[in-house]
Design a protein around this motif. Structure first.
Motif, mmCIF file in Angstrom:
data_model
loop_
_atom_site.group_PDB
_atom_site.id
_atom_site.type_symbol
_atom_site.label_atom_id
_atom_site.label_comp_id
_atom_site.label_asym_id
_atom_site.label_seq_id
_atom_site.Cartn_x
_atom_site.Cartn_y
_atom_site.Cartn_z
ATOM 1 N N THR A 1 9.369 14.478 -26.475
ATOM 2 C CA THR A 1 9.847 15.855 -25.461
ATOM 3 C C THR A 1 11.046 16.550 -25.860
ATOM 4 O OG1 THR A 1 8.183 14.895 -24.046
ATOM 5 C CG2 THR A 1 9.840 16.482 -23.080
ATOM 6 N N GLN A 2 11.843 15.492 -26.110
ATOM 7 C CA GLN A 2 13.447 15.993 -26.253
ATOM 8 C C GLN A 2 13.446 16.743 -27.655
ATOM 9 O OE1 GLN A 2 17.208 13.875 -25.254
ATOM 10 N NE2 GLN A 2 16.930 13.391 -27.429
ATOM 11 N N GLU A 3 12.667 16.050 -28.598
ATOM 12 C CA GLU A 3 13.028 16.899 -29.830
ATOM 13 C C GLU A 3 12.194 18.114 -30.045
ATOM 14 O OE1 GLU A 3 10.947 13.942 -32.582
ATOM 15 O OE2 GLU A 3 12.854 12.475 -32.217
ATOM 16 N N PHE A 4 11.291 18.133 -29.258
ATOM 17 C CA PHE A 4 10.448 19.479 -29.144
ATOM 18 C C PHE A 4 11.362 20.489 -28.487
ATOM 19 C CE2 PHE A 4 7.761 22.573 -26.911
ATOM 20 C CZ PHE A 4 6.913 23.074 -28.048
ATOM 21 N N TYR B 1 12.707 23.907 -30.114
ATOM 22 C CA TYR B 1 12.161 25.456 -29.713
ATOM 23 C C TYR B 1 12.539 26.015 -28.311
ATOM 24 C CZ TYR B 1 8.815 24.127 -33.507
ATOM 25 O OH TYR B 1 8.302 23.303 -34.643
ATOM 26 N N ALA B 2 13.023 25.431 -27.476
ATOM 27 C CA ALA B 2 12.855 25.763 -26.042
ATOM 28 C C ALA B 2 14.540 26.541 -25.999
ATOM 29 C CB ALA B 2 12.972 24.721 -25.215
ATOM 30 N N CYS B 3 14.437 27.555 -24.918
ATOM 31 C CA CYS B 3 15.720 28.185 -24.912
ATOM 32 C C CYS B 3 16.145 27.879 -23.470
ATOM 33 C CB CYS B 3 15.633 29.768 -24.848
ATOM 34 S SG CYS B 3 14.360 30.519 -24.047
ATOM 35 N N ALA B 4 15.172 27.173 -22.600
ATOM 36 C CA ALA B 4 15.568 26.657 -21.301
ATOM 37 C C ALA B 4 14.447 25.613 -20.685
ATOM 38 C CB ALA B 4 15.241 28.229 -20.400
ATOM 39 N N ILE C 1 12.192 24.049 -17.466
ATOM 40 C CA ILE C 1 11.931 24.092 -16.152
ATOM 41 C C ILE C 1 11.566 22.858 -15.643
ATOM 42 C CG2 ILE C 1 10.437 25.326 -14.443
ATOM 43 C CD1 ILE C 1 10.671 27.721 -15.945
ATOM 44 N N PHE C 2 11.890 22.533 -14.244
ATOM 45 C CA PHE C 2 11.453 21.303 -13.813
ATOM 46 C C PHE C 2 10.853 21.844 -12.198
ATOM 47 C CE2 PHE C 2 14.541 19.355 -16.372
ATOM 48 C CZ PHE C 2 13.959 18.151 -16.927
ATOM 49 N N GLN C 3 9.548 21.145 -12.194
ATOM 50 C CA GLN C 3 9.183 21.606 -10.778
ATOM 51 C C GLN C 3 9.481 20.680 -9.517
ATOM 52 O OE1 GLN C 3 5.060 22.083 -12.715
ATOM 53 N NE2 GLN C 3 5.060 23.375 -10.688
ATOM 54 N N SER C 4 10.336 19.768 -9.730
ATOM 55 C CA SER C 4 10.632 18.784 -8.695
ATOM 56 C C SER C 4 12.116 18.409 -8.966
ATOM 57 C CB SER C 4 9.687 17.827 -8.467
ATOM 58 O OG SER C 4 9.855 16.631 -9.412
ATOM 59 N N LYS C 5 12.871 18.197 -8.068
ATOM 60 C CA LYS C 5 14.219 17.607 -8.075
ATOM 61 C C LYS C 5 13.973 16.372 -8.943
ATOM 62 C CE LYS C 5 18.468 16.875 -5.866
ATOM 63 N NZ LYS C 5 19.199 16.609 -7.192
ATOM 64 N N TRP C 6 13.263 15.412 -8.321
ATOM 65 C CA TRP C 6 12.967 13.965 -8.771
ATOM 66 C C TRP C 6 12.738 13.959 -10.134
ATOM 67 C CZ3 TRP C 6 9.432 11.689 -11.654
ATOM 68 C CH2 TRP C 6 9.712 10.157 -11.744
ATOM 69 N N SER C 7 11.883 14.952 -10.809
ATOM 70 C CA SER C 7 11.663 14.987 -12.288
ATOM 71 C C SER C 7 12.811 15.458 -12.897
ATOM 72 C CB SER C 7 10.305 15.921 -12.418
ATOM 73 O OG SER C 7 10.042 15.878 -13.837
ATOM 74 N N MET C 8 13.632 16.396 -12.513
ATOM 75 C CA MET C 8 14.828 16.666 -13.254
ATOM 76 C C MET C 8 15.742 15.571 -13.216
ATOM 77 S SD MET C 8 16.864 20.112 -12.264
ATOM 78 C CE MET C 8 18.562 20.429 -13.193
ATOM 79 N N ASP C 9 16.072 15.077 -12.176
ATOM 80 C CA ASP C 9 17.008 14.039 -11.857
ATOM 81 C C ASP C 9 16.590 12.868 -12.774
ATOM 82 O OD1 ASP C 9 18.404 15.573 -10.170
ATOM 83 O OD2 ASP C 9 17.889 14.392 -8.335
ATOM 84 N N LYS D 1 19.005 10.092 -19.622
ATOM 85 C CA LYS D 1 20.111 10.677 -20.518
ATOM 86 C C LYS D 1 19.298 11.529 -21.748
ATOM 87 C CE LYS D 1 23.320 6.939 -19.734
ATOM 88 N NZ LYS D 1 22.731 6.693 -18.481
ATOM 89 N N LEU D 2 18.165 12.104 -21.314
ATOM 90 C CA LEU D 2 17.414 13.002 -22.160
ATOM 91 C C LEU D 2 18.418 14.466 -22.337
ATOM 92 C CD1 LEU D 2 13.661 12.955 -21.523
ATOM 93 C CD2 LEU D 2 15.106 11.724 -23.075
ATOM 94 N N ASN D 3 18.667 15.035 -23.354
ATOM 95 C CA ASN D 3 19.418 16.235 -23.498
ATOM 96 C C ASN D 3 18.274 17.337 -23.645
ATOM 97 O OD1 ASN D 3 21.318 17.998 -24.114
ATOM 98 N ND2 ASN D 3 21.472 17.255 -26.456
ATOM 99 N N LEU D 4 18.284 17.921 -22.645
ATOM 100 C CA LEU D 4 17.236 18.909 -22.578
ATOM 101 C C LEU D 4 17.961 20.174 -22.431
ATOM 102 C CD1 LEU D 4 14.867 17.308 -20.348
ATOM 103 C CD2 LEU D 4 14.463 17.466 -22.633
ATOM 104 N N ARG D 5 17.529 21.580 -23.029
ATOM 105 C CA ARG D 5 17.972 22.750 -23.204
ATOM 106 C C ARG D 5 18.073 23.401 -21.748
ATOM 107 N NH1 ARG D 5 17.944 25.843 -28.295
ATOM 108 N NH2 ARG D 5 18.941 24.536 -29.491
#
Length: 147
Positions: free
Chosen positions: A76-79, A83-86, A88-96, A102-106
């Motif tokens: 997921t992180q590699e993809f 490719y991603a410019c942004a 989106i998370f639909q929940s604060k729990w998932s984002m946190d 320590k996934l580095n996401l754009r």
């Protein structure tokens, strides 16, 4: 982005496509068209992520200093990074949770999948609501998920 019955994405992604929404945590398709748009500098992909698998499928605890990240989360992180410019998370729990392991996401942002309380006001009477969704996966709806 790429459906199982359209592994090259030809039905979903056209030359006139301006913005793509990758609506999954993992990506199981060929990336020919994405690579082409990336090389032409015409790719704008927003990656919607749930999870992470680290917690959702493998039941590993958060708050670990050096978490052992499963291959699905690494993919997921590699993809996302390629490719991603942004993101989106639909929940604060998932984002946190994704950031905690320590996934580095754009450009991660929260876009809650809920109503806007400034537009929708509580009803004057009590409502009952029943909803459901089908979510595939071998560990969905088992005892561990219902705790």
């Amino acid at each position: 982005v790429i459906a199982k019955n359209d592994p090259d994405g030809k039905a979903l992604i056209q030359n006139s496509t301006d913005v793509l929404l990758a609506n999954a945590i993992t990506f199981k398709g060929r990336t020919t068209i994405l690579d082409q748009k990336l090389n032409e500098s015409t790719l704008a992909l927003v990656h919607r992520i749930d999870g992470p698998y680290y917690v959702a499928r493998y039941f590993r605890p958060l708050g670990v200093e050096k978490p052992k990240i499963p291959k699905e989360d690494r993919q997921t992180q590699e993809f996302n990074n390629k490719y991603a410019c942004a993101t989106i998370f639909q929940s604060k729990w998932s984002m946190d949770a994704n950031l905690d392991i320590k996934l580095n996401l754009r450009n991660p942002i929260l876009a809650p999948n809920t109503i806007n309380p400034t537009i929708f006001y509580p009803p004057k009477h009590k409502l009952q609501f029943l909803g459901g969704a089908h979510i595939g996966g071998t560990n969905r709806n088992n005892e561990n998920n219902n705790k």
